[in-house]
Design a protein around this motif. Structure first.
Motif, PDB file in Angstrom:
ATOM      1  N   TYR A   8      -8.391   5.673   4.665  1.00  0.00           N
ATOM      2  CA  TYR A   8      -8.450   6.600   5.467  1.00  0.00           C
ATOM      3  C   TYR A   8      -7.569   7.742   5.041  1.00  0.00           C
ATOM      4  CZ  TYR A   8      -7.907   9.330   9.994  1.00  0.00           C
ATOM      5  OH  TYR A   8      -8.032  10.082  11.061  1.00  0.00           O
ATOM      6  N   PRO A   9      -8.031   8.912   4.455  1.00  0.00           N
ATOM      7  CA  PRO A   9      -7.453   9.999   3.516  1.00  0.00           C
ATOM      8  C   PRO A   9      -6.220  10.766   4.273  1.00  0.00           C
ATOM      9  CG  PRO A   9      -9.724  10.663   4.143  1.00  0.00           C
ATOM     10  CD  PRO A   9      -9.640   9.448   4.939  1.00  0.00           C
ATOM     11  N   ILE A  10      -5.648  10.248   5.297  1.00  0.00           N
ATOM     12  CA  ILE A  10      -4.540  10.975   5.659  1.00  0.00           C
ATOM     13  C   ILE A  10      -3.409  11.596   4.784  1.00  0.00           C
ATOM     14  CG2 ILE A  10      -4.675   9.973   8.061  1.00  0.00           C
ATOM     15  CD1 ILE A  10      -2.044   8.767   7.599  1.00  0.00           C
ATOM     16  N   LEU A  11      -3.408  11.052   3.654  1.00  0.00           N
ATOM     17  CA  LEU A  11      -2.472  11.799   2.908  1.00  0.00           C
ATOM     18  C   LEU A  11      -3.218  12.226   1.520  1.00  0.00           C
ATOM     19  CD1 LEU A  11       0.430   8.736   2.561  1.00  0.00           C
ATOM     20  CD2 LEU A  11       0.192  11.098   3.882  1.00  0.00           C
ATOM     21  N   SER A  12      -4.435  12.438   1.677  1.00  0.00           N
ATOM     22  CA  SER A  12      -5.184  13.182   0.537  1.00  0.00           C
ATOM     23  C   SER A  12      -4.839  14.418   0.162  1.00  0.00           C
ATOM     24  CB  SER A  12      -6.699  13.308   1.060  1.00  0.00           C
ATOM     25  OG  SER A  12      -7.526  13.948  -0.090  1.00  0.00           O
ATOM     26  N   GLY A  13      -4.723  14.588  -0.973  1.00  0.00           N
ATOM     27  CA  GLY A  13      -3.957  16.002  -1.727  1.00  0.00           C
ATOM     28  C   GLY A  13      -2.331  15.681  -1.690  1.00  0.00           C
ATOM     29  N   LYS A  14      -1.658  14.763  -1.256  1.00  0.00           N
ATOM     30  CA  LYS A  14      -0.348  14.444  -1.374  1.00  0.00           C
ATOM     31  C   LYS A  14      -0.223  13.764  -2.530  1.00  0.00           C
ATOM     32  CE  LYS A  14       0.093  16.301   2.897  1.00  0.00           C
ATOM     33  NZ  LYS A  14       0.542  17.811   2.806  1.00  0.00           N
ATOM     34  N   ARG A  15       1.298  14.025  -2.972  1.00  0.00           N
ATOM     35  CA  ARG A  15       1.906  13.238  -4.242  1.00  0.00           C
ATOM     36  C   ARG A  15       3.253  12.749  -3.809  1.00  0.00           C
ATOM     37  NH1 ARG A  15       4.045  15.893  -9.249  1.00  0.00           N
ATOM     38  NH2 ARG A  15       3.491  14.569 -10.927  1.00  0.00           N
ATOM     39  N   ALA A  16       3.285  11.394  -4.217  1.00  0.00           N
ATOM     40  CA  ALA A  16       4.289  10.795  -3.882  1.00  0.00           C
ATOM     41  C   ALA A  16       5.197  10.034  -4.989  1.00  0.00           C
ATOM     42  CB  ALA A  16       4.122   9.376  -2.871  1.00  0.00           C
ATOM     43  N   LEU A  17       6.473  10.146  -5.093  1.00  0.00           N
ATOM     44  CA  LEU A  17       7.283   9.629  -6.149  1.00  0.00           C
ATOM     45  C   LEU A  17       7.982   8.314  -5.457  1.00  0.00           C
ATOM     46  CD1 LEU A  17       8.815   9.207  -8.828  1.00  0.00           C
ATOM     47  CD2 LEU A  17      10.642  10.861  -7.788  1.00  0.00           C
ATOM     48  N   VAL A  18       7.587   7.031  -6.110  1.00  0.00           N
ATOM     49  CA  VAL A  18       8.156   5.740  -5.590  1.00  0.00           C
ATOM     50  C   VAL A  18       9.112   5.221  -6.564  1.00  0.00           C
ATOM     51  CG1 VAL A  18       7.711   3.398  -4.489  1.00  0.00           C
ATOM     52  CG2 VAL A  18       5.977   5.385  -3.925  1.00  0.00           C
ATOM     53  N   VAL A  19      10.309   5.230  -6.209  1.00  0.00           N
ATOM     54  CA  VAL A  19      11.287   4.658  -7.168  1.00  0.00           C
ATOM     55  C   VAL A  19      11.918   3.174  -6.689  1.00  0.00           C
ATOM     56  CG1 VAL A  19      13.776   5.160  -8.113  1.00  0.00           C
ATOM     57  CG2 VAL A  19      12.037   6.782  -7.827  1.00  0.00           C
ATOM     58  N   GLY A  20      11.714   2.145  -7.638  1.00  0.00           N
ATOM     59  CA  GLY A  20      12.285   1.039  -7.185  1.00  0.00           C
ATOM     60  C   GLY A  20      11.508  -0.362  -7.388  1.00  0.00           C
ATOM     61  N   VAL A  21      10.069   0.153  -7.955  1.00  0.00           N
ATOM     62  CA  VAL A  21       9.312  -1.106  -8.084  1.00  0.00           C
ATOM     63  C   VAL A  21       9.659  -1.936  -9.269  1.00  0.00           C
ATOM     64  CG1 VAL A  21       6.874  -1.855  -8.683  1.00  0.00           C
ATOM     65  CG2 VAL A  21       7.292   0.176  -7.234  1.00  0.00           C
ATOM     66  N   ALA A  22      10.028  -3.498  -9.053  1.00  0.00           N
ATOM     67  CA  ALA A  22      10.304  -4.146 -10.182  1.00  0.00           C
ATOM     68  C   ALA A  22       9.234  -5.290 -10.388  1.00  0.00           C
ATOM     69  CB  ALA A  22      11.558  -5.016  -9.566  1.00  0.00           C
ATOM     70  N   ASN A  23       8.558  -5.529  -9.276  1.00  0.00           N
ATOM     71  CA  ASN A  23       7.344  -6.468  -9.442  1.00  0.00           C
ATOM     72  C   ASN A  23       6.591  -6.359  -8.227  1.00  0.00           C
ATOM     73  OD1 ASN A  23       8.494  -8.151  -7.266  1.00  0.00           O
ATOM     74  ND2 ASN A  23       9.764  -8.868  -8.922  1.00  0.00           N
ATOM     75  N   GLU A  24       5.582  -6.989  -8.223  1.00  0.00           N
ATOM     76  CA  GLU A  24       4.466  -7.275  -6.934  1.00  0.00           C
ATOM     77  C   GLU A  24       5.130  -7.484  -5.515  1.00  0.00           C
ATOM     78  OE1 GLU A  24       3.985 -11.258  -8.801  1.00  0.00           O
ATOM     79  OE2 GLU A  24       4.442  -9.317  -9.490  1.00  0.00           O
ATOM     80  N   HIS A  25       6.106  -8.177  -5.725  1.00  0.00           N
ATOM     81  CA  HIS A  25       6.735  -8.456  -4.415  1.00  0.00           C
ATOM     82  C   HIS A  25       7.837  -7.417  -3.955  1.00  0.00           C
ATOM     83  CE1 HIS A  25       5.237 -12.245  -5.003  1.00  0.00           C
ATOM     84  NE2 HIS A  25       5.934 -12.227  -6.166  1.00  0.00           N
ATOM     85  N   SER A  26       8.031  -6.251  -4.816  1.00  0.00           N
ATOM     86  CA  SER A  26       8.976  -5.093  -4.215  1.00  0.00           C
ATOM     87  C   SER A  26       8.524  -4.200  -3.028  1.00  0.00           C
ATOM     88  CB  SER A  26       9.162  -4.207  -5.299  1.00  0.00           C
ATOM     89  OG  SER A  26       9.709  -4.758  -6.498  1.00  0.00           O
ATOM     90  N   ILE A  27       9.471  -3.873  -2.317  1.00  0.00           N
ATOM     91  CA  ILE A  27       9.045  -3.096  -0.942  1.00  0.00           C
ATOM     92  C   ILE A  27       8.708  -1.782  -1.453  1.00  0.00           C
ATOM     93  CG2 ILE A  27      10.297  -1.711   0.800  1.00  0.00           C
ATOM     94  CD1 ILE A  27      12.318  -3.793   1.098  1.00  0.00           C
ATOM     95  N   ALA A  28       9.106  -1.330  -2.557  1.00  0.00           N
ATOM     96  CA  ALA A  28       8.536  -0.194  -3.107  1.00  0.00           C
ATOM     97  C   ALA A  28       7.148  -0.296  -3.469  1.00  0.00           C
ATOM     98  CB  ALA A  28       9.529   0.417  -4.429  1.00  0.00           C
ATOM     99  N   TRP A  29       6.715  -1.465  -3.994  1.00  0.00           N
ATOM    100  CA  TRP A  29       5.406  -1.648  -4.326  1.00  0.00           C
ATOM    101  C   TRP A  29       4.469  -1.439  -3.061  1.00  0.00           C
ATOM    102  CZ3 TRP A  29       1.419  -0.930  -7.256  1.00  0.00           C
ATOM    103  CH2 TRP A  29       0.370  -1.538  -7.143  1.00  0.00           C
ATOM    104  N   GLY A  30       4.858  -2.042  -1.975  1.00  0.00           N
ATOM    105  CA  GLY A  30       4.103  -1.913  -0.647  1.00  0.00           C
ATOM    106  C   GLY A  30       4.046  -0.533  -0.296  1.00  0.00           C
ATOM    107  N   CYS A  31       5.027   0.171  -0.333  1.00  0.00           N
ATOM    108  CA  CYS A  31       5.013   1.634  -0.243  1.00  0.00           C
ATOM    109  C   CYS A  31       3.815   2.382  -1.280  1.00  0.00           C
ATOM    110  CB  CYS A  31       6.433   2.460  -0.402  1.00  0.00           C
ATOM    111  SG  CYS A  31       7.613   1.915   0.630  1.00  0.00           S
ATOM    112  N   ALA A  32       3.858   2.137  -2.493  1.00  0.00           N
ATOM    113  CA  ALA A  32       2.746   2.521  -3.593  1.00  0.00           C
ATOM    114  C   ALA A  32       1.516   2.150  -2.897  1.00  0.00           C
ATOM    115  CB  ALA A  32       3.294   2.409  -4.915  1.00  0.00           C
ATOM    116  N   LEU A  33       1.158   1.040  -2.658  1.00  0.00           N
ATOM    117  CA  LEU A  33       0.032   0.637  -2.379  1.00  0.00           C
ATOM    118  C   LEU A  33      -0.511   1.401  -1.135  1.00  0.00           C
ATOM    119  CD1 LEU A  33       0.137  -3.137  -2.633  1.00  0.00           C
ATOM    120  CD2 LEU A  33      -1.418  -1.678  -3.965  1.00  0.00           C
TER     121      LEU A  33
END
Length: 259
Positions: A8-33
């Motif tokens: 659902y493209p509600i963030l289409s055209g937006k750009r996000a910087l996500v800091v803090g991904v260490a692995n697939e269990h990271s909260i930051a990874w959930g945000c990036a996804l």
């Protein structure tokens, strides 16, 4: 579902910087996804060469730009934002990093060393302020910023120790930045997830007991996951939340309301 598929493209055209991904269990990874699935372009960071093999496949999975960032290395944060600026504007920033030396984290606050306290405050709190200052010039059309907190910032959680005061300071920083940046159309929130099995959380004493207690006591009857946190941030970053700012938003299945 392919992780690059937009649902659902509600963030289409937006750009996000996500800091803090260490692995697939990271909260930051959930945000990036979540950001990617809602149409945003994502920039990820990795801490060092040791972390790179764990983060690089994740960045590839969502077609994200991947850049180094260790907030303790002078000049590296500035170099990161210079690279981000080459890609144009920035709309969203997620700060999901925290650290305290093990001896200071696992001991009581009374026994926390000055060096340990200052290091925890610098990495876990003040780095967000420094990051925000560098992000503001890139948020030319307004934007949103998020910092990860925990309920131990508001109430005493046994064994959370020095991170409680540090996260309390982080939440206060979010409120003051929300005040200072509101006129620029930039919104700032602290996000307070319930207990999650992440690498950072594993450093807390008796964390497994905390997880079991949360699952038992939360009104929804189960733990939240990293995508619950990511989806909340994605909503708050969207136009549907454009007049919300300065909040500490709990994503914990209602655990925070239980005495």
């Amino acid at each position: 579902m392919n992780t690059t598929e937009t649902i659902y493209p509600i963030l289409s055209g937006k750009r996000a910087l996500v800091v803090g991904v260490a692995n697939e269990h990271s909260i930051a990874w959930g945000c990036a996804l979540a950001f990617r699935k809602l149409g945003a372009e994502v920039v990820l960071t990795y801490l060092n060469e040791k972390a790179l093999p764990h983060v690089a496949p994740l960045a590839q999975e969502i077609d994200a730009q991947l850049l180094p960032l260790d907030v303790t290395i002078p000049g590296q944060m500035e170099a990161l934002f210079a690279k981000v600026a080459e890609g144009g504007k920035l709309d969203t920033m997620v700060h999901s990093i925290a650290f305290a030396p093990k001896a200071d984290l696992q001991g009581g606050l009374l026994d926390c060393s000055l060096d340990g306290f200052l290091q925890a405050m610098d990495i876990s709190c003040h780095s967000f302020v420094r990051m925000a200052k560098l992000a503001v010039p890139l948020m030319t059309e307004g934007g949103s910023m998020f910092a990860m907190s925990y309920h131990g910032a508001e109430k005493v959680v046994p064994n959370y120790n020095v991170m409680g005061p540090v996260k309390a300071a982080l939440e206060a920083c979010c409120r003051y930045l929300a005040y200072e940046l509101g006129h620029r159309g930039i919104r700032v929130h602290a996000i307070s997830p319930g207990p999650l099995q992440t690498r950072a959380a594993s450093g807390l004493k008796d964390f497994e007991l905390l997880l079991r207690d949360a699952a038992t006591r939360a009104p929804v009857g189960e733990l939240v996951d990293i995508l619950d946190v990511g989806n909340t941030c994605a909503y708050l970053a969207s136009q549907f939340a454009h007049r919300l700012t300065g909040s500490t938003v709990y994503v914990d299945g209602g655990l925070n309301i239980i005495a």
